[in-house]
Design a protein around this motif. Structure first.
Motif, PDB file in Angstrom:
ATOM      1  N   VAL A   1       0.835  -1.199   0.000  1.00 26.96           N
ATOM      2  CA  VAL A   1       0.000   0.000   0.000  1.00 26.96           C
ATOM      3  C   VAL A   1       0.870   1.248   0.000  1.00 26.96           C
ATOM      4  O   VAL A   1       0.543   2.252  -0.636  1.00 26.96           O
ATOM      5  N   GLU A   2       1.997   1.186   0.688  1.00 29.70           N
ATOM      6  CA  GLU A   2       2.931   2.306   0.729  1.00 29.70           C
ATOM      7  C   GLU A   2       4.221   1.901   0.026  1.00 29.70           C
ATOM      8  O   GLU A   2       4.607   0.728   0.052  1.00 29.70           O
ATOM      9  N   PRO A   3       4.910   2.840  -0.644  1.00 29.48           N
ATOM     10  CA  PRO A   3       6.109   2.501  -1.426  1.00 29.48           C
ATOM     11  C   PRO A   3       7.150   1.776  -0.583  1.00 29.48           C
ATOM     12  O   PRO A   3       7.576   2.281   0.456  1.00 29.48           O
ATOM     13  N   PRO A   4       7.586   0.585  -1.023  1.00 31.31           N
ATOM     14  CA  PRO A   4       8.578  -0.178  -0.260  1.00 31.31           C
ATOM     15  C   PRO A   4       9.995   0.210  -0.681  1.00 31.31           C
ATOM     16  O   PRO A   4      10.205   0.797  -1.749  1.00 31.31           O
ATOM     17  N   PRO A   5      10.992  -0.133   0.108  1.00 35.89           N
ATOM     18  CA  PRO A   5      12.381   0.121  -0.305  1.00 35.89           C
ATOM     19  C   PRO A   5      12.778  -0.815  -1.445  1.00 35.89           C
ATOM     20  O   PRO A   5      12.257  -1.925  -1.570  1.00 35.89           O
ATOM     21  N   LEU A   6      13.693  -0.351  -2.274  1.00 34.78           N
ATOM     22  CA  LEU A   6      14.157  -1.153  -3.408  1.00 34.78           C
ATOM     23  C   LEU A   6      15.289  -2.058  -2.932  1.00 34.78           C
ATOM     24  O   LEU A   6      16.473  -1.808  -3.162  1.00 34.78           O
ATOM     25  N   THR A   7      14.905  -3.126  -2.268  1.00 36.21           N
ATOM     26  CA  THR A   7      15.870  -4.086  -1.735  1.00 36.21           C
ATOM     27  C   THR A   7      15.336  -5.491  -1.959  1.00 36.21           C
ATOM     28  O   THR A   7      14.176  -5.691  -2.334  1.00 36.21           O
ATOM     29  N   GLY A   8      16.190  -6.479  -1.710  1.00 34.21           N
ATOM     30  CA  GLY A   8      15.772  -7.866  -1.723  1.00 34.21           C
ATOM     31  C   GLY A   8      15.130  -8.293  -3.027  1.00 34.21           C
ATOM     32  O   GLY A   8      15.629  -8.019  -4.123  1.00 34.21           O
ATOM     33  N   THR A   9      13.999  -8.960  -2.914  1.00 31.53           N
ATOM     34  CA  THR A   9      13.322  -9.518  -4.086  1.00 31.53           C
ATOM     35  C   THR A   9      12.957  -8.431  -5.089  1.00 31.53           C
ATOM     36  O   THR A   9      13.090  -8.626  -6.308  1.00 31.53           O
ATOM     37  N   ARG A  10      12.495  -7.294  -4.605  1.00 28.21           N
ATOM     38  CA  ARG A  10      12.127  -6.216  -5.530  1.00 28.21           C
ATOM     39  C   ARG A  10      13.347  -5.719  -6.302  1.00 28.21           C
ATOM     40  O   ARG A  10      13.262  -5.426  -7.497  1.00 28.21           O
ATOM     41  N   LEU A  11      14.472  -5.615  -5.642  1.00 29.79           N
ATOM     42  CA  LEU A  11      15.696  -5.208  -6.330  1.00 29.79           C
ATOM     43  C   LEU A  11      16.062  -6.224  -7.404  1.00 29.79           C
ATOM     44  O   LEU A  11      16.470  -5.857  -8.513  1.00 29.79           O
ATOM     45  N   LYS A  12      15.901  -7.493  -7.097  1.00 27.56           N
ATOM     46  CA  LYS A  12      16.223  -8.535  -8.072  1.00 27.56           C
ATOM     47  C   LYS A  12      15.333  -8.412  -9.305  1.00 27.56           C
ATOM     48  O   LYS A  12      15.811  -8.497 -10.445  1.00 27.56           O
ATOM     49  N   VAL A  13      14.037  -8.194  -9.081  1.00 26.22           N
ATOM     50  CA  VAL A  13      13.110  -8.078 -10.210  1.00 26.22           C
ATOM     51  C   VAL A  13      13.470  -6.877 -11.076  1.00 26.22           C
ATOM     52  O   VAL A  13      13.512  -6.972 -12.311  1.00 26.22           O
ATOM     53  N   TYR A  14      13.751  -5.745 -10.447  1.00 26.35           N
ATOM     54  CA  TYR A  14      14.075  -4.558 -11.239  1.00 26.35           C
ATOM     55  C   TYR A  14      15.402  -4.729 -11.979  1.00 26.35           C
ATOM     56  O   TYR A  14      15.553  -4.262 -13.116  1.00 26.35           O
ATOM     57  N   ALA A  15      16.363  -5.401 -11.370  1.00 26.11           N
ATOM     58  CA  ALA A  15      17.626  -5.663 -12.061  1.00 26.11           C
ATOM     59  C   ALA A  15      17.394  -6.563 -13.273  1.00 26.11           C
ATOM     60  O   ALA A  15      17.966  -6.342 -14.356  1.00 26.11           O
ATOM     61  N   LEU A  16      16.550  -7.566 -13.114  1.00 24.72           N
ATOM     62  CA  LEU A  16      16.242  -8.454 -14.240  1.00 24.72           C
ATOM     63  C   LEU A  16      15.463  -7.724 -15.324  1.00 24.72           C
ATOM     64  O   LEU A  16      15.631  -7.994 -16.520  1.00 24.72           O
ATOM     65  N   ARG A  17      14.610  -6.794 -14.928  1.00 23.41           N
ATOM     66  CA  ARG A  17      13.889  -6.002 -15.930  1.00 23.41           C
ATOM     67  C   ARG A  17      14.851  -5.141 -16.748  1.00 23.41           C
ATOM     68  O   ARG A  17      14.678  -4.990 -17.964  1.00 23.41           O
ATOM     69  N   VAL A  18      15.839  -4.574 -16.088  1.00 23.86           N
ATOM     70  CA  VAL A  18      16.839  -3.787 -16.819  1.00 23.86           C
ATOM     71  C   VAL A  18      17.598  -4.686 -17.790  1.00 23.86           C
ATOM     72  O   VAL A  18      17.886  -4.296 -18.934  1.00 23.86           O
ATOM     73  N   PHE A  19      17.919  -5.897 -17.358  1.00 21.14           N
ATOM     74  CA  PHE A  19      18.564  -6.869 -18.245  1.00 21.14           C
ATOM     75  C   PHE A  19      17.678  -7.154 -19.458  1.00 21.14           C
ATOM     76  O   PHE A  19      18.149  -7.169 -20.604  1.00 21.14           O
ATOM     77  N   SER A  20      16.387  -7.361 -19.224  1.00 20.79           N
ATOM     78  CA  SER A  20      15.460  -7.610 -20.331  1.00 20.79           C
ATOM     79  C   SER A  20      15.399  -6.417 -21.275  1.00 20.79           C
ATOM     80  O   SER A  20      15.351  -6.576 -22.501  1.00 20.79           O
TER      81      SER A  20
END
Length: 745
Positions: A114-133
């Protein structure tokens, strides 16, 4: 500007808009993104490649059956990211409306913060993979330029750049390109493979280096996704053509020449596919040993969910979703773009297909072999998608993206074919700019708002028109009240309601709301089971003391009986629908649901009544008795009264109905609101007739005698009767209409 500069600008724009899609789409909300990420995480944890077990549920689901190249690369690039919070992030929404484009609620496939989470852990992994894509997508554009330049003559530059614009700014291409998905590697390897295939078809001589290079890329494509195998027959066709063309020397092949080229053809094919097998053969051998199927599709289909559907039914029932998802369906196949965006792509598609028909007619006798190879690849890709979707539900146009470059080339050729050649440059750049603009608007206007949770309110923010409820659900939830649109609706439409919640205490579970519309006779007339906020406000993330506005468009069943007052039953459950939380009402009583009126459903096509006995008596407030029908069923008198009002009725009145014998004595009574309270007078629509049936059981000694009816209206709050008037305006005594005709048994 040089071509290199234009290409760099195009790729930069593609990446920039792709980042907008990356930002607008929450973690795991692209198609199967959670499953793809789970495969990468599994490998990064050192567990090797997944082994599918149909009866064992895994986070990666059917995607564990996919060829591994994308996942191996992703695992290597993101192995440094700690995903200890995986179980807190990877939480499925049990009420997700996955696969229902345009749904008004539960577009999210996973629980989102509901509130913006920190960009760490699993979320960081997903965003890193999105940049790779996204990097793979940018590289695909660079190869697309090379491929198109191989096919398009040098004097047709507008066709080159319009093709690249259709690839770069296809909204669905951008959406998938900014997500964790092995389609991104497939597009890259397929485009590279097509370049090498065209080079092989044109080559005067094919050496080991060229054959091995082609074989390696074919192997990489087959390791990216099974549909990468569609390149293999196209490559074989190109190799055969190259040798055949070389041996026939430009003339018709002779038998000796044909025999002479068989050995070189066999050598070329064997060499190419040997290198391809060295790259990917181990994977398909592994599938055969594990599942008895080199492709591993039997296990994949069993996990994804098998189906059997005929080709005709597949085309007629799913063609539109397939077509539109080539351009723009987002989320978990849940979010449609704005109607104007859909119409834009409808117009673009019709224009392109009409022009493509013109191109096909003009080129019917001079089709180049390059175009033939690209067309065969597109056709094989389509046949593969059809075959796949006949075995499991997966009719999505994005599955054609392995052939996105040749498909876009065909569309671009069609778009330019209907314009004068001198306008080609202007048309190409105008359409390219328009495509980029549309693609940039979508993530801001259509995607991000679908995932925005309701804002936190204070008590001062509650609307003045709030209708109080103050029902306490469990220990942590209070339904403070609601607002509703009282405009008459019809079956098949929706009833708008906004619920207002207050969090009373922290909650560690995500409760499911059961919102049930009740119609005539308290029968269900529509239902939504959902997390609060239409899936965007899970109760485990509520802030104690905060208020939330929760709007819904509740569907009214097309079979709902009308007219009827609509009531809403609100309850909550956890685990299963029969495990409902107790509801404490304001009077201290306990129930399983809070029930309150929210609207009304009117008849779709009200018929003009034809009563057997016409009357015409009126009552104050505009109520008119049009007439009635009566018949006997044993000792039961069945009477249907037909009413009408000339104006909105300000209150809910009760009808009194007394049955008198010939001596004037009351022998029966049937008082009550119209339609047993399901269509109270305050809900009546001016000019629309209301049929209200009453049944009165009379004493046995009345058999054979006539009877008289006395009826009227009164206010149940005060008991005061409404004044009644005869058709000529004369008041009825005691404000009661007397009916005598048609009542003899």
């Amino acid at each position: 500007m040089t071509d290199r500069g234009r290409l760099a600008l195009l790729i930069a724009a593609h990446v920039l808009i792709g980042l907008m899609y990356l930002w607008a789409t929450p973690v795991f909300e692209a198609p199967d993104e959670g499953y793809h990420t789970a495969v990468i995480r599994w490998i990064a944890q050192g567990r090797g490649l997944p082994v599918q077990q149909v009866d064992a549920e895994q986070d990666y689901a059917q995607e564990g059956s996919q060829p591994p190249l994308y996942y191996l690369l992703g695992a290597g690039l993101t192995a440094w990211v700690d995903t200890a919070d995986w179980d807190q992030v990877y939480v499925k929404n049990p009420r997700s409306r996955i696969g229902i484009p345009g749904t008004t609620h539960n577009v999210n496939d996973y629980r989102q913060p509901v509130e913006p989470p920190p960009l760490t852990g699993t979320r960081l992994k997903v965003y890193a993979l999105r940049v790779f894509s996204l990097a793979l997508s940018a590289a695909t554009l660079a190869l697309a330029y090379v491929l198109v330049r191989r096919v398009v003559p040098a004097d047709r530059q507008p066709l080159v750049w319009l093709t690249l614009a259709l690839v770069a700014f296809n909204p669905m291409m951008l959406f998938i390109g900014a997500s964790v998905n092995n389609d991104n590697l497939l597009r890259l390897t397929s485009t590279g493979g097509l370049i090498l295939i065209l080079d092989a078809a044109r080559a005067e001589r094919l050496g080991i280096r060229q054959l091995s290079g082609l074989g390696v890329v074919l192997g990489l494509a087959a390791l990216s996704k099974i549909s990468g195998l569609m390149l293999w027959p196209v490559a074989a066709l190109a190799l055969v053509w190259a040798r055949w063309r070389g041996h026939r020397g430009g003339g018709p092949p002779k038998k000796t020449a044909a025999r002479a080229c068989l050995l070189p053809i066999a050598f070329d094919l064997l060499t190419t596919f040997l290198f391809a097998a060295l790259v990917c053969g181990w994977w398909y051998l592994r599938n055969w040993l594990l599942y008895g199927d080199p492709l591993g599709l039997n296990a994949m289909i069993a996990i994804a969910g098998p189906r059997v559907i005929g080709l005709g039914e597949l085309i007629t029932s799913e063609w539109y979703g397939f077509y539109l998802s080539f351009w723009a369906i987002f989320g978990a196949f849940t979010i449609l773009p704005s109607p104007w965006v859909q119409w834009f792509f409808h117009a673009l598609s019709v224009w392109a297909l009409a022009g493509l028909a013109v191109v096909a007619w003009r080129s019917r006798r001079r089709l180049t072999f390059d175009c033939l190879l690209l067309s065969v690849f597109c056709l094989l890709t389509l046949l593969g998608v059809i075959r796949w979707t006949m075995q499991t539900p997966a009719s999505q146009g994005r599955l054609m993206f392995g052939a996105i470059v040749p498909l876009s080339l065909g569309l671009a050729a069609g778009l330019l074919a209907l314009a004068p050649e001198r306008w080609g440059r202007g048309v190409a750049w105008s359409l390219g700019g328009l495509l980029a603009g549309v693609a940039a608007i979508i993530p801001v206007a259509d995607i991000a708002p679908q995932y925005t949770p309701p804002p936190v309110l204070s008590e001062a923010d509650l609307p003045a028109e709030l209708r109080p409820v103050h029902a306490r659900i469990g220990d942590g939830i209070e339904l403070v009240g609601y607002t509703a649109d009282d405009t008459p609706r019809q079956p098949g439409e929706v009833q708008a309601v906004t619920l207002y919640w207050r969090a009373l205490a922290p909650m560690d579970q995500d409760y499911v709301l059961a919102l049930v519309l009740l119609g005539r006779g308290a029968q269900g007339a529509g239902q939504i089971d959902t997390w609060p906020g239409g899936g965007r406000l899970p109760t485990s993330q509520w802030r104690p003391g905060a208020f939330y506005a929760d709007p819904y468009d509740l569907p009214i069943d097309e079979t709902a009986t009308t007219p009827t007052r609509l009531r809403l039953s609100v309850s909550a459950w956890v685990g299963a629908p029969d495990q409902r939380l107790p509801v404490r009402l304001p009077d201290g009583s306990q129930s399983l649901a809070a029930v309150f009126p929210v609207g009304r459903a009117a008849e779709t096509q009200p018929a003009a009544p034809q009563p057997a006995v016409r009357d015409g008596s009126t009552f104050e407030g505009g109520l008119r008795l049009l007439g009635y029908d009566a018949h006997w069923d044993g000792r039961a008198l069945n009477v249907t009264f037909y009413w009408q009002t000339a104006q909105a009725v300000p209150a809910d009145y009760t009808l009194f109905l007394h049955v008198l014998n010939t001596a004037g004595e009351q022998v029966g009574q049937a008082d009550g609101p119209p339609l047993d309270g399901d269509w109270p007078t305050s809900a009546w629509l001016p000019g629309q007739a209301v049929a209200d049936r009453r049944v009165v059981t009379l004493p046995a000694d009345l058999a054979g005698e006539g009877c008289v009816l006395r009826l009227g209206w009164y206010d149940p709050a005060t008991g005061a009767r409404l004044a009644a008037f005869q058709p000529d305006g004369t008041p009825w005594p005691e404000a009661a209409v007397i009916l005598e005709r048609g009542l003899t048994p």
